[in-house]
Write an enzyme that holds these catalytic residues in place. Structure first.
Site, PDB file in Angstrom:
ATOM      1  N   CYS A   1      11.152  -6.321  -3.172  1.00 33.32           N
ATOM      2  CA  CYS A   1      11.326  -4.963  -2.609  1.00 33.32           C
ATOM      3  C   CYS A   1      12.479  -4.886  -1.611  1.00 33.32           C
ATOM      4  CB  CYS A   1      10.038  -4.498  -1.939  1.00 33.32           C
ATOM      5  SG  CYS A   1       8.664  -4.409  -3.083  1.00 33.32           S
TER       6      CYS A   1
ATOM      7  N   HIS B   1      11.662   1.341   2.915  1.00 28.73           N
ATOM      8  CA  HIS B   1      11.144   0.978   1.595  1.00 28.73           C
ATOM      9  C   HIS B   1       9.862   1.776   1.364  1.00 28.73           C
ATOM     10  CE1 HIS B   1       9.568  -0.948  -1.805  1.00 28.73           C
ATOM     11  NE2 HIS B   1       8.660  -1.656  -1.154  1.00 28.73           N
TER      12      HIS B   1
ATOM     13  N   ASN C   1       5.946   2.934  -5.477  1.00 28.33           N
ATOM     14  CA  ASN C   1       6.747   1.786  -5.038  1.00 28.33           C
ATOM     15  C   ASN C   1       7.577   1.274  -6.217  1.00 28.33           C
ATOM     16  OD1 ASN C   1       7.734  -0.647  -4.165  1.00 28.33           O
ATOM     17  ND2 ASN C   1       5.804  -1.374  -3.291  1.00 28.33           N
TER      18      ASN C   1
HETATM   19  O1  UT7 Z   1       6.356  -3.344  -1.656  1.00 31.65           O
HETATM   20  C1  UT7 Z   1       5.908  -4.563  -1.142  1.00 31.65           C
HETATM   21  C2  UT7 Z   1       5.043  -4.369  -0.019  1.00 31.65           C
HETATM   22  N1  UT7 Z   1       3.733  -3.862  -0.422  1.00 31.65           N
HETATM   23  C3  UT7 Z   1       3.043  -3.230   0.512  1.00 31.65           C
HETATM   24  O2  UT7 Z   1       3.561  -3.048   1.579  1.00 31.65           O
HETATM   25  C4  UT7 Z   1       1.606  -2.850   0.239  1.00 31.65           C
HETATM   26  C5  UT7 Z   1       0.819  -3.019   1.519  1.00 31.65           C
HETATM   27  N2  UT7 Z   1      -0.591  -2.731   1.423  1.00 31.65           N
HETATM   28  C6  UT7 Z   1      -1.061  -1.463   1.254  1.00 31.65           C
HETATM   29  O3  UT7 Z   1      -0.293  -0.541   1.107  1.00 31.65           O
HETATM   30  C7  UT7 Z   1      -2.534  -1.253   1.340  1.00 31.65           C
HETATM   31  O4  UT7 Z   1      -3.161  -2.423   1.802  1.00 31.65           O
HETATM   32  C8  UT7 Z   1      -3.181  -0.824  -0.025  1.00 31.65           C
HETATM   33  C9  UT7 Z   1      -2.743   0.582  -0.372  1.00 31.65           C
HETATM   34  C10 UT7 Z   1      -2.767  -1.795  -1.101  1.00 31.65           C
HETATM   35  C11 UT7 Z   1      -4.703  -0.841   0.102  1.00 31.65           C
HETATM   36  O5  UT7 Z   1      -5.127   0.020   1.128  1.00 31.65           O
HETATM   37  P1  UT7 Z   1      -6.182  -0.500   2.224  1.00 31.65           P
HETATM   38  O6  UT7 Z   1      -6.463   0.628   3.106  1.00 31.65           O
HETATM   39  O7  UT7 Z   1      -5.601  -1.745   2.845  1.00 31.65           O
HETATM   40  O8  UT7 Z   1      -7.442  -0.790   1.335  1.00 31.65           O
HETATM   41  P2  UT7 Z   1      -8.231  -2.160   1.107  1.00 31.65           P
HETATM   42  O9  UT7 Z   1      -7.404  -3.093   0.289  1.00 31.65           O
HETATM   43  O10 UT7 Z   1      -8.755  -2.651   2.425  1.00 31.65           O
HETATM   44  O11 UT7 Z   1      -9.459  -1.632   0.233  1.00 31.65           O
HETATM   45  C12 UT7 Z   1     -10.387  -0.721   0.760  1.00 31.65           C
HETATM   46  C13 UT7 Z   1     -11.367  -0.327  -0.338  1.00 31.65           C
HETATM   47  C14 UT7 Z   1     -11.945  -1.508  -1.110  1.00 31.65           C
HETATM   48  O12 UT7 Z   1     -13.287  -1.213  -1.392  1.00 31.65           O
HETATM   49  P3  UT7 Z   1     -14.481  -1.899  -0.581  1.00 31.65           P
HETATM   50  O13 UT7 Z   1     -14.300  -3.353  -0.804  1.00 31.65           O
HETATM   51  O14 UT7 Z   1     -14.255  -1.492   0.845  1.00 31.65           O
HETATM   52  O15 UT7 Z   1     -15.693  -1.311  -1.204  1.00 31.65           O
HETATM   53  C15 UT7 Z   1     -11.157  -1.502  -2.392  1.00 31.65           C
HETATM   54  O16 UT7 Z   1     -11.881  -2.052  -3.467  1.00 31.65           O
HETATM   55  O17 UT7 Z   1     -10.680   0.480  -1.304  1.00 31.65           O
HETATM   56  C16 UT7 Z   1     -10.932  -0.033  -2.615  1.00 31.65           C
HETATM   57  N3  UT7 Z   1      -9.799   0.247  -3.472  1.00 31.65           N
HETATM   58  C17 UT7 Z   1      -9.718   1.362  -4.247  1.00 31.65           C
HETATM   59  N4  UT7 Z   1     -10.534   2.405  -4.403  1.00 31.65           N
HETATM   60  C18 UT7 Z   1     -10.161   3.367  -5.251  1.00 31.65           C
HETATM   61  C19 UT7 Z   1      -8.695  -0.497  -3.668  1.00 31.65           C
HETATM   62  N5  UT7 Z   1      -7.882   0.107  -4.551  1.00 31.65           N
HETATM   63  C20 UT7 Z   1      -8.489   1.249  -4.922  1.00 31.65           C
HETATM   64  C21 UT7 Z   1      -8.147   2.292  -5.800  1.00 31.65           C
HETATM   65  N6  UT7 Z   1      -8.992   3.327  -5.908  1.00 31.65           N
HETATM   66  N7  UT7 Z   1      -6.990   2.296  -6.492  1.00 31.65           N
END
Ligand code: UT7
Length: 312
Positions: free
Chosen positions: A113, A239, A269
């Site tokens: 990225c 980004h 992204n």
């Molecule tokens: O380009 C390179 C750099 N990449 C990035 O910078 C990405 C950085 N990370 C992020 O943007 C975020 O961490 C994400 C968008 C990937 C995830 O958001 P989050 O607020 O950190 O969520 P999480 O991973 O802590 O997940 C929270 C909950 C989980 O459920 P439980 O375990 O709490 O029941 C996930 O299973 O959200 C769930 N979840 C979803 N739910 C519905 C994860 N993906 C999804 C989804 N739809 N697509």
């Protein structure tokens, strides 16, 4: 020795994949995706549409906007991590697609990225050394190639597209690519990387934590390096990985949100294409105007991170 921006162009594949489309194929919701990421839709390349096709389309548009032909370009740098072929480079294939005959050097930069910042860094170095006169920097990615539709944690986050910028050598140090800083730290490999079977492996929350500190740090670093402050910057194009990361970075730096160009809602992204696509979008839609100073912080797999300062 500096440079000036003389042309730009972008390409987005025709197919638009909305959050609602994802709702139909996996356990997710528009509400979750919008709240957690700010994404609403992304473009997906057709099955037979390659990174080279997208890069060549963006390059054609950039050449048209500059009123140049490919033989006027004496170096081509493509930032990409999603090439379908291991070799040769996407860059040299783009030369082939456009029918270049001038034997210009062409190579890819794999900075994930942060790839387009690494590409701009190389271009700045070649201009500073006085070695090249007109360099095209392309960011092009087919991230949909890596999507695991069984993994909702990563599937909704990525999109495809390409952007191209053409710079010309100039005696002014105040236009074009004014400054760049790039960093890498391989100790953080586990956080975000590709797998041998071409899937995205990401620890989202850990990556998030790094992104909200390293992107503002890179922005701060480059402003200090260039001897400027936030007031001197007209636009920030971070980004486009997540709207919350962008907003948090802006708050840390004290940048008003009106100065931040956001395309993550439309493109998601697009990795190494993200910033170049966003700059084209900003110029095409009249947000970014000739003469304005744009600050570009980026962050990605590696870890890699960095920033560029461009006067358009
Ligand atoms: O380009 C390179 C750099 N990449 C990035 O910078 C990405 C950085 N990370 C992020 O943007 C975020 O961490 C994400 C968008 C990937 C995830 O958001 P989050 O607020 O950190 O969520 P999480 O991973 O802590 O997940 C929270 C909950 C989980 O459920 P439980 O375990 O709490 O029941 C996930 O299973 O959200 C769930 N979840 C979803 N739910 C519905 C994860 N993906 C999804 C989804 N739809 N697509």
């Amino acid at each position: 020795m500096g440079s000036r921006l003389v042309g730009y162009g972008s390409y987005l594949p025709e197919k638009v994949m909305t959050n609602q489309d994802f709702e139909k194929i996996m356990d997710t919701s528009d509400e979750w995706i919008v709240q957690r990421t700010g994404m609403r839709e992304r473009h997906f390349a057709a099955a037979d549409e390659t990174v080279v096709d997208m890069a060549a389309n963006a390059a054609r548009r950039a050449l048209n906007s500059a009123n140049l032909t490919i033989d006027d370009i004496d170096m081509l740098i493509v930032a990409t991590t999603s090439s379908e072929l291991d070799f040769p480079s996407v860059a040299v294939q783009v030369l082939g697609a456009l029918g270049a005959k001038n034997n210009a050097p062409a190579f890819d930069v794999r900075g994930a990225c942060t790839g387009y910042i690494y590409g701009l860094h190389c271009a700045r170095a070649f201009f500073s050394a006085g070695m090249h006169n007109r360099i095209m920097v392309i960011g092009a990615e087919k991230m949909s190639r890596f999507i695991d539709f069984n993994d909702r944690n990563t599937a909704v986050l990525f999109g495809d597209g390409a952007g191209a910028l053409i710079f010309e050598r100039s005696s002014s140090g105040y236009s074009g690519i004014i400054d760049t800083v790039v960093m890498g730290d391989g100790r953080e490999f586990d956080m975000l990387h590709g797998s041998p079977d071409h899937k995205i492996i990401m620890n989202g929350p850990e990556t998030y934590k790094k992104a909200v500190t390293l992107m503002p740090a890179a922005a701060q670093h480059i402003m200090e390096h260039a001897g400027i402050t936030a007031e001197n910057v007209d636009w920030i194009i971070p980004h486009q990985a997540n709207l919350r990361i962008i907003q948090s970075g802006a708050a840390r730096l004290g940048f008003p949100l009106e100065k931040i160009l956001i395309t993550v809602d439309k493109h998601a992204n697009t990795s190494g294409a993200s910033g170049v696509l966003a700059l084209s979008y900003g110029l095409d839609n009249g947000y970014i105007k000739h003469g304005q100073l744009v600050l570009y912080p980026a962050f990605g797999s590696g870890l890699t991170w960095g920033a560029a300062l461009i006067r358009v």
